[in-house]
Design a protein around this motif. Structure first.
Motif, mmCIF file in Angstrom:
data_model
loop_
_atom_site.group_PDB
_atom_site.id
_atom_site.type_symbol
_atom_site.label_atom_id
_atom_site.label_comp_id
_atom_site.label_asym_id
_atom_site.label_seq_id
_atom_site.Cartn_x
_atom_site.Cartn_y
_atom_site.Cartn_z
ATOM 1 N N ILE A 1 3.524 5.180 1.918
ATOM 2 C CA ILE A 1 2.315 5.852 2.377
ATOM 3 C C ILE A 1 2.075 7.112 1.560
ATOM 4 C CG2 ILE A 1 2.481 4.987 4.740
ATOM 5 C CD1 ILE A 1 3.656 7.716 5.520
ATOM 6 N N ILE B 1 -1.850 3.979 3.699
ATOM 7 C CA ILE B 1 -0.876 2.956 3.293
ATOM 8 C C ILE B 1 -1.149 2.501 1.863
ATOM 9 C CG2 ILE B 1 0.054 0.669 3.778
ATOM 10 C CD1 ILE B 1 -0.760 1.144 6.746
ATOM 11 N N GLU C 1 -1.693 -0.477 11.576
ATOM 12 C CA GLU C 1 -1.995 -0.557 10.145
ATOM 13 C C GLU C 1 -3.485 -0.348 9.884
ATOM 14 O OE1 GLU C 1 -0.390 -4.076 8.306
ATOM 15 O OE2 GLU C 1 1.633 -3.229 8.286
#
Length: 112
Positions: A79, A48, A41
């Motif tokens: 995303i 994102i 992440e």
């Protein structure tokens, strides 16, 4: 930039196999996987838009009523990427499929 829904999938039998492991083995996999998930992440933070989350059992509503249902969906996130292929390539090393027993990530463009 185009937006995409990324849906994590996992076969029920793979999840059951994981849950049948001794707790210590599950915890060891979780320890590695959660750390790698956070790193993934962080590496992809710019793409994102919504971290989404993991999801549980499915309830389906149809014209015939409400019933329990089954599908391979176990989580999602939103995303953005130039193309569906570019979006998909973000997940090639995702811990959902490299550490955890996930079988894939489905990428779908938002069309509205």
């Amino acid at each position: 930039m185009p937006r995409f829904l990324a849906v994590y999938t996992m076969k029920p039998e793979d999840f059951a196999r994981f849950r049948s492991l001794p707790k210590s083995e599950q915890d060891a996999i979780d320890a590695v996987g959660v750390k790698e998930w956070a790193a993934w992440e962080e590496r992809n933070a710019a793409a994102i838009l919504d971290r989404g989350g993991m999801v549980g059992k499915t309830t389906r509503i149809t014209k015939d009523g409400v019933t329990d249902a089954a599908n391979p969906f176990c989580g999602y996130l939103v995303i953005e990427a130039e193309t569906a292929k570019a979006a998909a390539l973000l997940f090639r090393d995702h811990p959902h499929i490299t550490v955890f027993p996930g079988d894939g990530v489905d990428i779908m463009p938002f069309v509205t």
